[in-house]
Scaffold this motif. Structure first.
Motif, PDB file in Angstrom:
ATOM      1  N   LEU A  55      -0.669 -14.431  -9.990  1.00 30.39           N
ATOM      2  CA  LEU A  55       0.379 -14.977  -9.127  1.00 30.39           C
ATOM      3  C   LEU A  55      -0.147 -16.144  -8.297  1.00 30.39           C
ATOM      4  O   LEU A  55       0.552 -16.642  -7.426  1.00 30.39           O
ATOM      5  N   GLY A  56      -1.380 -16.542  -8.538  1.00 31.76           N
ATOM      6  CA  GLY A  56      -1.879 -17.755  -7.917  1.00 31.76           C
ATOM      7  C   GLY A  56      -2.583 -17.544  -6.591  1.00 31.76           C
ATOM      8  O   GLY A  56      -2.801 -18.497  -5.852  1.00 31.76           O
ATOM      9  N   ALA A  57      -2.949 -16.297  -6.275  1.00 35.14           N
ATOM     10  CA  ALA A  57      -3.672 -16.071  -5.033  1.00 35.14           C
ATOM     11  C   ALA A  57      -5.135 -16.447  -5.229  1.00 35.14           C
ATOM     12  O   ALA A  57      -5.718 -16.149  -6.263  1.00 35.14           O
ATOM     13  N   SER A  58      -5.710 -17.124  -4.255  1.00 35.21           N
ATOM     14  CA  SER A  58      -7.106 -17.513  -4.412  1.00 35.21           C
ATOM     15  C   SER A  58      -7.917 -17.288  -3.140  1.00 35.21           C
ATOM     16  O   SER A  58      -9.056 -17.699  -3.058  1.00 35.21           O
ATOM     17  N   THR A  59      -7.347 -16.636  -2.139  1.00 30.53           N
ATOM     18  CA  THR A  59      -8.091 -16.374  -0.906  1.00 30.53           C
ATOM     19  C   THR A  59      -7.884 -14.917  -0.495  1.00 30.53           C
ATOM     20  O   THR A  59      -6.974 -14.248  -0.997  1.00 30.53           O
ATOM     21  N   PRO A  60      -8.707 -14.411   0.423  1.00 32.78           N
ATOM     22  CA  PRO A  60      -8.520 -13.029   0.893  1.00 32.78           C
ATOM     23  C   PRO A  60      -7.207 -12.833   1.638  1.00 32.78           C
ATOM     24  O   PRO A  60      -6.836 -11.708   1.949  1.00 32.78           O
ATOM     25  N   PHE A  61      -6.495 -13.936   1.926  1.00 33.93           N
ATOM     26  CA  PHE A  61      -5.270 -13.796   2.706  1.00 33.93           C
ATOM     27  C   PHE A  61      -4.244 -12.924   1.998  1.00 33.93           C
ATOM     28  O   PHE A  61      -3.482 -12.191   2.641  1.00 33.93           O
ATOM     29  N   SER A  62      -4.230 -12.968   0.651  1.00 33.68           N
ATOM     30  CA  SER A  62      -3.248 -12.149  -0.077  1.00 33.68           C
ATOM     31  C   SER A  62      -3.496 -10.669   0.166  1.00 33.68           C
ATOM     32  O   SER A  62      -2.548  -9.887   0.265  1.00 33.68           O
ATOM     33  N   GLY A  63      -4.766 -10.287   0.289  1.00 34.94           N
ATOM     34  CA  GLY A  63      -5.082  -8.881   0.577  1.00 34.94           C
ATOM     35  C   GLY A  63      -4.583  -8.476   1.949  1.00 34.94           C
ATOM     36  O   GLY A  63      -4.018  -7.398   2.135  1.00 34.94           O
ATOM     37  N   ILE A  64      -4.782  -9.368   2.938  1.00 32.88           N
ATOM     38  CA  ILE A  64      -4.314  -9.083   4.296  1.00 32.88           C
ATOM     39  C   ILE A  64      -2.793  -8.944   4.295  1.00 32.88           C
ATOM     40  O   ILE A  64      -2.226  -8.030   4.896  1.00 32.88           O
ATOM     41  N   ALA A  65      -2.123  -9.847   3.545  1.00 31.51           N
ATOM     42  CA  ALA A  65      -0.668  -9.780   3.460  1.00 31.51           C
ATOM     43  C   ALA A  65      -0.226  -8.480   2.805  1.00 31.51           C
ATOM     44  O   ALA A  65       0.719  -7.829   3.255  1.00 31.51           O
ATOM     45  N   ALA A  66      -0.943  -8.072   1.747  1.00 33.63           N
ATOM     46  CA  ALA A  66      -0.580  -6.837   1.038  1.00 33.63           C
ATOM     47  C   ALA A  66      -0.634  -5.640   1.975  1.00 33.63           C
ATOM     48  O   ALA A  66       0.264  -4.792   1.967  1.00 33.63           O
ATOM     49  N   ALA A  67      -1.683  -5.599   2.819  1.00 33.64           N
ATOM     50  CA  ALA A  67      -1.811  -4.473   3.749  1.00 33.64           C
ATOM     51  C   ALA A  67      -0.599  -4.409   4.671  1.00 33.64           C
ATOM     52  O   ALA A  67      -0.035  -3.335   4.906  1.00 33.64           O
ATOM     53  N   GLY A  68      -0.167  -5.575   5.168  1.00 32.65           N
ATOM     54  CA  GLY A  68       0.999  -5.595   6.044  1.00 32.65           C
ATOM     55  C   GLY A  68       2.259  -5.171   5.316  1.00 32.65           C
ATOM     56  O   GLY A  68       3.068  -4.404   5.843  1.00 32.65           O
ATOM     57  N   PHE A  69       2.418  -5.631   4.066  1.00 39.60           N
ATOM     58  CA  PHE A  69       3.639  -5.308   3.328  1.00 39.60           C
ATOM     59  C   PHE A  69       3.737  -3.824   3.010  1.00 39.60           C
ATOM     60  O   PHE A  69       4.831  -3.286   2.948  1.00 39.60           O
ATOM     61  N   VAL A  70       2.592  -3.179   2.778  1.00 37.37           N
ATOM     62  CA  VAL A  70       2.631  -1.733   2.508  1.00 37.37           C
ATOM     63  C   VAL A  70       3.277  -1.022   3.697  1.00 37.37           C
ATOM     64  O   VAL A  70       4.175  -0.189   3.537  1.00 37.37           O
ATOM     65  N   LEU A  71       2.829  -1.392   4.893  1.00 43.31           N
ATOM     66  CA  LEU A  71       3.350  -0.761   6.107  1.00 43.31           C
ATOM     67  C   LEU A  71       4.865  -0.977   6.223  1.00 43.31           C
ATOM     68  O   LEU A  71       5.630  -0.042   6.467  1.00 43.31           O
ATOM     69  N   ILE A  72       5.288  -2.218   5.974  1.00 41.64           N
ATOM     70  CA  ILE A  72       6.711  -2.531   6.109  1.00 41.64           C
ATOM     71  C   ILE A  72       7.519  -1.802   5.026  1.00 41.64           C
ATOM     72  O   ILE A  72       8.538  -1.171   5.308  1.00 41.64           O
ATOM     73  N   LEU A  73       7.025  -1.869   3.784  1.00 43.03           N
ATOM     74  CA  LEU A  73       7.771  -1.270   2.672  1.00 43.03           C
ATOM     75  C   LEU A  73       7.951   0.224   2.858  1.00 43.03           C
ATOM     76  O   LEU A  73       9.034   0.761   2.618  1.00 43.03           O
ATOM     77  N   ILE A  74       6.869   0.890   3.304  1.00 39.72           N
ATOM     78  CA  ILE A  74       6.964   2.338   3.458  1.00 39.72           C
ATOM     79  C   ILE A  74       7.959   2.683   4.559  1.00 39.72           C
ATOM     80  O   ILE A  74       8.747   3.627   4.430  1.00 39.72           O
ATOM     81  N   THR A  75       7.952   1.907   5.637  1.00 39.07           N
ATOM     82  CA  THR A  75       8.899   2.172   6.709  1.00 39.07           C
ATOM     83  C   THR A  75      10.329   2.027   6.198  1.00 39.07           C
ATOM     84  O   THR A  75      11.212   2.800   6.547  1.00 39.07           O
ATOM     85  N   VAL A  76      10.550   1.021   5.326  1.00 37.69           N
ATOM     86  CA  VAL A  76      11.907   0.788   4.821  1.00 37.69           C
ATOM     87  C   VAL A  76      12.269   1.812   3.736  1.00 37.69           C
ATOM     88  O   VAL A  76      13.358   2.364   3.724  1.00 37.69           O
ATOM     89  N   LEU A  77      11.317   2.064   2.837  1.00 34.59           N
ATOM     90  CA  LEU A  77      11.628   2.905   1.679  1.00 34.59           C
ATOM     91  C   LEU A  77      11.536   4.393   1.975  1.00 34.59           C
ATOM     92  O   LEU A  77      11.941   5.204   1.157  1.00 34.59           O
ATOM     93  N   GLY A  78      10.979   4.747   3.140  1.00 33.15           N
ATOM     94  CA  GLY A  78      10.718   6.150   3.457  1.00 33.15           C
ATOM     95  C   GLY A  78      11.783   7.138   3.016  1.00 33.15           C
ATOM     96  O   GLY A  78      11.499   8.060   2.254  1.00 33.15           O
ATOM     97  N   PRO A  79      13.036   6.969   3.480  1.00 36.83           N
ATOM     98  CA  PRO A  79      14.068   7.956   3.135  1.00 36.83           C
ATOM     99  C   PRO A  79      14.300   8.078   1.639  1.00 36.83           C
ATOM    100  O   PRO A  79      14.598   9.169   1.138  1.00 36.83           O
ATOM    101  N   ILE A  80      14.176   6.960   0.897  1.00 34.22           N
ATOM    102  CA  ILE A  80      14.408   7.023  -0.547  1.00 34.22           C
ATOM    103  C   ILE A  80      13.266   7.769  -1.220  1.00 34.22           C
ATOM    104  O   ILE A  80      13.460   8.578  -2.119  1.00 34.22           O
ATOM    105  N   LEU A  81      12.039   7.493  -0.742  1.00 34.31           N
ATOM    106  CA  LEU A  81      10.874   8.105  -1.382  1.00 34.31           C
ATOM    107  C   LEU A  81      10.817   9.610  -1.164  1.00 34.31           C
ATOM    108  O   LEU A  81      10.119  10.311  -1.888  1.00 34.31           O
ATOM    109  N   THR A  82      11.546  10.133  -0.159  1.00 33.45           N
ATOM    110  CA  THR A  82      11.505  11.567   0.112  1.00 33.45           C
ATOM    111  C   THR A  82      11.799  12.386  -1.132  1.00 33.45           C
ATOM    112  O   THR A  82      11.136  13.373  -1.414  1.00 33.45           O
TER     113      THR A  82
END
Lengths: 300, 523
Positions: free
Chosen positions: B328-355
């Motif tokens: 996807l064209g990532a070439s710096t550690p920034f994508s990893g930092i972004a991924a960590a943040g997105f996991v937190l956001i996604l789980i908060t949003v998807l929580g009820p569905i994932l139950t």
């Protein structure tokens, strides 16, 4: 050591190796004695076995450590850590077993005083299981019984058989059941069965009793205030729970409610309040379709 | 030296200036987050922990190793590491119980410390000696173990241990009716089918297609039958805190019992670093990222050491997520930092569905990951060289029969010994000149290879021998001793030995006393 003195499980375990060495040295001594074939050997053996009995007896009389003692231990072995974990789940289900909980209740919302209060569904019932229950038409082990609590009263999902939470609660229940007669019903089990009052429960009367006596803690909409549990609405137990049976809830209300002032309502008042609660909206019975439950969950 | 260590120990953020395509980085992070959620949950299952620990691992291990690291490698929960954690701690406490979790945290801290020790000892080099065949073999063996573990959940067996895998298969097949939960099986099969069909259309996101298929199938089952009938296991609510900071319990009793964990800690540290460094090495070869291998070792060590403080278990670099990230064209550690943040956001949003996500669907994705790790292409690739194929197959077989830890030991032993055998072979060429035979030696002359020389010396016994050492890469003491001994033998017979050397070799040989009886000619 006197009964009731603070003895930790680790201390108990610490005694074990010395005890074993003691026993084996006695075995060795008795072997020696039988080798020499002296007359004294039989006396010696009796003496040794008496000593053995007193030692093991003093260990057997030890009271099991209480939860308070266990909570203060810096290190707990596998078994007692499970007991404490079970205690923590029962008192704060929302935090420690939230994976399987679907409403805002804790186990101790109904099992008062962490399941130690008589006539308030006490948890010292491990000796009664396995037992047949009409609810599911099966012979239930203590594990299945605990799992169904999550499904109905806590309106969540059934944990798997080997879920650590289930095992921990089972350990806690067993810990509480010490001293009970196996197979017999402990004193004050469940809730008292109210005698027939001769009148049908009257929800309208129940509503006035509820507003007068209960709503200050449980809220006018039954939503629960602060630590007090919700008694109806989407955050309360569902229609498959035992509390949703009028007579069962009435027994509980009569014996324990208002909290700290139990048995102050008349039998009829308890029945009326119970009938009123039973008419209110609450989550559907999970034995029906899960689909509606999912929709309910999504909309809340 | 200390200055260099300090420089490596602080995050450099050197990639800040190269952050020209931050949009691509963020999107790559988003995709990485979607990919890591099912993996985190299933790997937590493999490690014997509740699912939220896997997600914390996906957040915090990824975050720390990206902040401290220098590459676009996606770190986080890893299959082999998770399996090894499960194997290591299971004998000490019941899975998922509080004591178990404490031991897992202790183990992860030990892993982090060992990895930091590797960093201090400049151990990054070691991993270059693990042959690619051994790594593929380990990966295939781990894949097999994953498939076997996923069967537990797909068929809804209560976990049972057998000595060898075929016993388990035999028990499952022979009493299928009592053991297998048909509802669970249907959901698992739907997930796997979804994965195979989805791969045709979107090879990158097929795991997500598979999970969706399994989830929908699970809803359909739940729509018809209630849970008390199906006995299905669901994921449940995940109580995710945004900052789950907690100091792990460490005291004398734990440390005493954790002595048993040390071999596993070493194995996990080693296998985790091996995977990460193989990924980083590939990235270094394929991209123009400014990668420092030692710094990556340090990042992994710190991330794993700090993981227990944030309710996570140890992790390492992930092959599949790094590949997706790179494409996807990532070439710096920034994508990893972004991924960590997105996991937190996604789980908060998807929580009820994932139950209501059935565990069978999660296990189905595990099955897909496992089958992906056993690659027929690898077997064909290594089949061309017999020794490589042998390493691959021996590693695979010892893993499926004796477990991952044994398999890794076998892999390391075999790749080192094949390497040793290969470099101890000498290329010997004899030319006949006017002044007697001339022996040209190509290769490294050391204790293991000297024996090959003996034959040549014997066949030319009694002649004046000249040995050309110009193409010899290395000479050790035993080789010099050999020459001295032979020259004495030859002198007794009236012939003499001449060595053609370069300057360095001349100095070395004279230092060891080879200049007395031997004719040294420097070229």
């Amino acid at each position: 050591m006197a009964a009731g003195s603070a003895i930790s499980p680790t201390q108990l375990l610490g005694h074990l190796p010395s005890f074993i060495t003691f026993a084996s040295s006695i075995q060795w001594l008795s072997a020696l004695a039988s080798d020499t074939q002296t007359m004294k050997s039989s006396h010696f053996l009796t003496f040794c076995s008496l000593l053995l009995l007193t030692v093991s007896g003093s260990h057997g009389q030890q009271n099991p450590p209480s939860i308070e003692q266990l909570l203060n231990e810096p290190f707990l072995d596998d078994y007692y850590s499970n007991v404490v974990y079970g205690y923590e789940i029962v008192t704060d289900t929302q935090k420690n077993a939230s994976r399987y909980v679907g409403n805002s209740l804790n186990c101790s919302s109904c099992h008062l005083q962490a399941g130690t209060q008589k006539e308030a569904l006490p948890l010292n019932v491990a000796g009664m299981y396995p037992k047949w229950r009409a609810k599911n038409g099966k012979r239930n082990g203590i594990g299945l019984r605990i799992r169904e609590c999550f499904l109905y009263s806590l309106d969540g999902i059934m944990p798997p058989e080997d879920a650590p939470e289930v095992l921990a609660i089972a350990a806690y229940v067993t810990h509480l059941s010490q001293g009970q007669v196996l197979g017999a019903e402990p004193e004050g089990r469940g809730v008292p069965t109210l005698p027939d009052t001769g009148y049908d429960p009257n929800p309208a009367n129940g509503r006035s009793v509820y507003l007068e006596q209960c709503s200050s803690c449980h809220g006018i909409q039954g939503e629960g205030i602060g630590e007090m549990p919700a008694v109806w609405g989407s955050d309360s137990y569902n229609k498959g729970a035992g509390m949703n049976r009028i007579r069962e809830a009435a027994g509980f209300i009569w014996a324990n409610m208002p909290l700290g002032n139990g048995k102050s309502l008349s039998h009829q008042q308890a029945l009326d309040v119970s009938a009123y609660l039973n008419l209110q909206y609450r989550p559907a019975d999970p034995r029906g379709s899960k689909f509606f439950k999912l929709l309910e969950d999504l909309f809340n | 030296m200390i200055k260099q260590l300090l420089k490596e120990a602080t995050p450099s953020f050197a990639w800040k200036n190269k952050l020209h395509s931050w949009r691509a980085e963020i999107f790559a992070g988003f995709v990485g987050a979607i990919l890591v959620i099912p993996q985190g949950i299933t790997y937590a299952y493999l490690a014997g922990l509740q699912p939220e620990y896997g997600l914390y691992c996906a957040i915090f291990v990824t975050l720390f190793s990206s902040i401290l690291g220098t590459s676009s490698m996606m770190s986080g929960p890893n299959t082999a590491v998770a399996i090894l954690i499960g194997i290591a701690v299971l004998p000490l406490a019941g899975r998922g119980s509080p004591v178990y979790i404490d031991f897992v945290f202790l183990l992860c801290m030990m892993v982090g410390l060992i990895q930091l020790l590797f960093w201090l000892l400049r151990g990054a080099r070691i991993f270059q000696y693990l042959s690619p065949a051994a790594i593929s073999g380990i990966s295939a063996g781990a894949g097999f173990l994953i498939i076997m573990a996923s069967l537990d959940s797909i068929l809804d067996l209560s976990t049972f241990q057998t000595t060898f895998f075929y016993e388990k298969l035999y028990v499952i097949v022979s009493s299928a009716e009592e053991l297998i939960n048909p509802y669970s099986l249907v959901i698992g099969v739907a997930t796997i089918m979804g994965g195979y069909i989805g791969r045709r259309y979107s090879p990158r996101y097929y795991i997500i297609i598979a999970v969706t298929a399994g989830y929908l199938c699970g809803l359909l089952v739940a729509f018809i039958w209630p849970q008390p009938v199906t006995e299905l296991e669901y994921l449940g609510r995940m109580p995710l805190q945004w900052l789950p900071f907690k100091v792990p319990t460490v005291n004398m009793e734990y440390l005493m019992s954790s002595i048993k964990l040390i071999p596993y800690a070493i194995t996990i540290a080693f296998i985790g670093l091996a995977q990460s460094l193989i990924i980083v090495r590939e990235l270094k070869m394929e991209t123009d990222q400014n990668i420092n291998l030692n710094k990556e070792v340090y990042a992994q060590g710190v991330a794993n050491f700090l993981a227990p403080f944030f309710s996570s278990f140890a992790g390492s670099g992930s092959f599949n997520r790094t590949k997706a990230n790179q494409s996807l064209g990532a070439s710096t550690p920034f994508s990893g930092i972004a991924a960590a943040g997105f996991v937190l956001i996604l789980i908060t949003v998807l929580g009820p569905i994932l139950t209501y996500m059935p565990m069978a669907a999660m296990a189905g994705t595990l099955f897909l990951v496992g089958t992906d790790m056993i690659k027929w292409r690898d077997v064909k690739h290594y089949a061309q060289i017999r020794s490589e194929l042998f390493i691959y197959i021996a590693t695979f077989i010892s893993i499926i029969f004796f477990g991952l830890a044994t398999g890794i030991v076998v892999a390391v032993f075999l790749s080192v010994s094949v390497f040793l055998v290969r470099i101890s072979e000498l290329e010997l060429k004899v030319e006949h000149t006017d002044s007697g035979p001339l022996l040209k030696i190509k290769g490294a002359l050391f204790y293991a290879s000297v024996a090959h020389l003996t034959e040549k010396f014997q066949s030319h016994f009694g002649e004046d021998l000249t040995v050309d050492l110009q193409y010899t890469t290395h000479i050790d003491q035993s080789a010099v001793d050999f020459f001295i001994r032979e020259s004495k033998n030859m002198a007794a017979n009236g012939s003499k030995l001449t060595l053609l050397t370069n300057k360095q070799q001349q100095l070395f040989l004279s230092k060891l006393g080879a200049n007395s009886g031997i004719n040294l000619v420097s070229l």
